[in-house]
Design a protein around this motif. Sequence first.
Motif, PDB file in Angstrom:
ATOM      1  N   ASN A  66       0.817  -1.217   0.000  1.00 10.57           N
ATOM      2  CA  ASN A  66       0.000   0.000   0.000  1.00 10.57           C
ATOM      3  C   ASN A  66       0.848   1.263   0.000  1.00 10.57           C
ATOM      4  N   PRO A  77      -1.862   2.134  -4.042  1.00 14.62           N
ATOM      5  CA  PRO A  77      -3.102   2.910  -3.941  1.00 14.62           C
ATOM      6  C   PRO A  77      -2.902   4.153  -3.090  1.00 14.62           C
ATOM      7  N   THR A  78      -3.710   5.167  -3.365  1.00 12.32           N
ATOM      8  CA  THR A  78      -3.666   6.371  -2.540  1.00 12.32           C
ATOM      9  C   THR A  78      -4.302   6.083  -1.193  1.00 12.32           C
ATOM     10  N   ASP A  80      -6.836   7.614   0.100  1.00 11.80           N
ATOM     11  CA  ASP A  80      -8.285   7.595  -0.088  1.00 11.80           C
ATOM     12  C   ASP A  80      -8.747   6.257  -0.669  1.00 11.80           C
ATOM     13  N   GLN A  81      -8.014   5.730  -1.633  1.00 12.53           N
ATOM     14  CA  GLN A  81      -8.384   4.450  -2.216  1.00 12.53           C
ATOM     15  C   GLN A  81      -8.311   3.331  -1.193  1.00 12.53           C
ATOM     16  N   ILE A  84     -11.347   3.421   0.986  1.00  8.46           N
ATOM     17  CA  ILE A  84     -12.521   2.876   0.304  1.00  8.46           C
ATOM     18  C   ILE A  84     -12.482   1.356   0.303  1.00  8.46           C
ATOM     19  N   MET A 107     -12.429   1.005  -8.963  1.00  8.58           N
ATOM     20  CA  MET A 107     -12.079   2.406  -8.766  1.00  8.58           C
ATOM     21  C   MET A 107     -12.193   3.159 -10.087  1.00  8.58           C
ATOM     22  N   GLU A 109     -10.744   5.784 -12.453  1.00 10.81           N
ATOM     23  CA  GLU A 109      -9.487   6.466 -12.691  1.00 10.81           C
ATOM     24  C   GLU A 109      -9.627   7.383 -13.908  1.00 10.81           C
ATOM     25  N   VAL A 116     -10.194  -3.643  -8.050  1.00  7.50           N
ATOM     26  CA  VAL A 116      -9.261  -3.740  -6.932  1.00  7.50           C
ATOM     27  C   VAL A 116      -9.524  -4.942  -6.038  1.00  7.50           C
ATOM     28  N   ILE A 224     -16.312   8.187  -7.055  1.00  7.76           N
ATOM     29  CA  ILE A 224     -14.940   7.707  -6.879  1.00  7.76           C
ATOM     30  C   ILE A 224     -14.778   6.234  -7.248  1.00  7.76           C
ATOM     31  N   ALA A 225     -15.887   5.488  -7.259  1.00  5.04           N
ATOM     32  CA  ALA A 225     -15.790   4.042  -7.458  1.00  5.04           C
ATOM     33  C   ALA A 225     -17.177   3.498  -7.779  1.00  5.04           C
TER      34      ALA A 225
END
Length: 269
Positions: A66, A77-78, A80-81, A84, A107, A109, A116, A224-225
């Motif tokens: 991560n 992943p960020t 935020d990701q 989530i 996600m 993008e 994911v 966002i997703a």
Amino acid sequence: MTLTRNRSLDRGITLLDALARQGACSLSTLHAETGLAKSTIRRLLATMMDRQIVRRSLSDQLYRTNVAMPNAIARAPTQDQMLIIDVALPYLIELTASIEWPSDLHMLEDDWMHIVDSTRPLSPYHLYRGEIDRKINQFGSASGLACLSTMSNSQIEQRARKKAGDRIWGLDRFGMDLETYFAEIEQARLNGYGTRLHHYLGETVLDDSLAAIAVPLRKNGQTIAAITLLWPRNYLTPEAFAARYLNALNASANAIMTELEAIQNAQST
């Protein structure tokens, strides 16, 4: 002054470096790449998963980093990701336990959707196994249509023009112009969910024979997703499947967004 190296820290960094270079790894792969004992790797991974530095994907049981590392192949992943993913997966597991059909988490993008994780291994139905980290066409997939349907037409047009002429990631893949595609968008808005385009057969070499419906996830008013439900295409039409299971899918999406909002509110106080 001579600095003393910390062996445990050095081994942990070695593992992270292997994950960054290889992308996703099994315990055996990490053992082969690092030469560390499997018992040591297990202990280090357990600690790093507790600290959310490493995650183990539900779908393929492989370990992924991560955090960004030098010379990494796979993009981490960020923050935020990761939030989530952590929030969504328990609800998707509960959803599959309740209705038995599997769910994917995608996600949104810049140019595609990105799968994911998935609950396909937890479903009693043996569907085509999804591949984690796979890029998904945003215009043809159910998740992409669900996310795009929340945007303005001008935003959709901007995304489409960015991939104009691209026969893999653009509308050219489906032989569609924007006017024709907007009819699909309007139908998704009317339905309250996205479906696969009729001639979208997935991103596998062979037709995966699946159908899907999807609803978007939003955070701070921004899409966002998306979360999906999948089933064999010859079992039910999307309309018939949605009539049975859309309420459950929406309930999971709403629960995920409510928890994300609660976490954000707690962090801002």
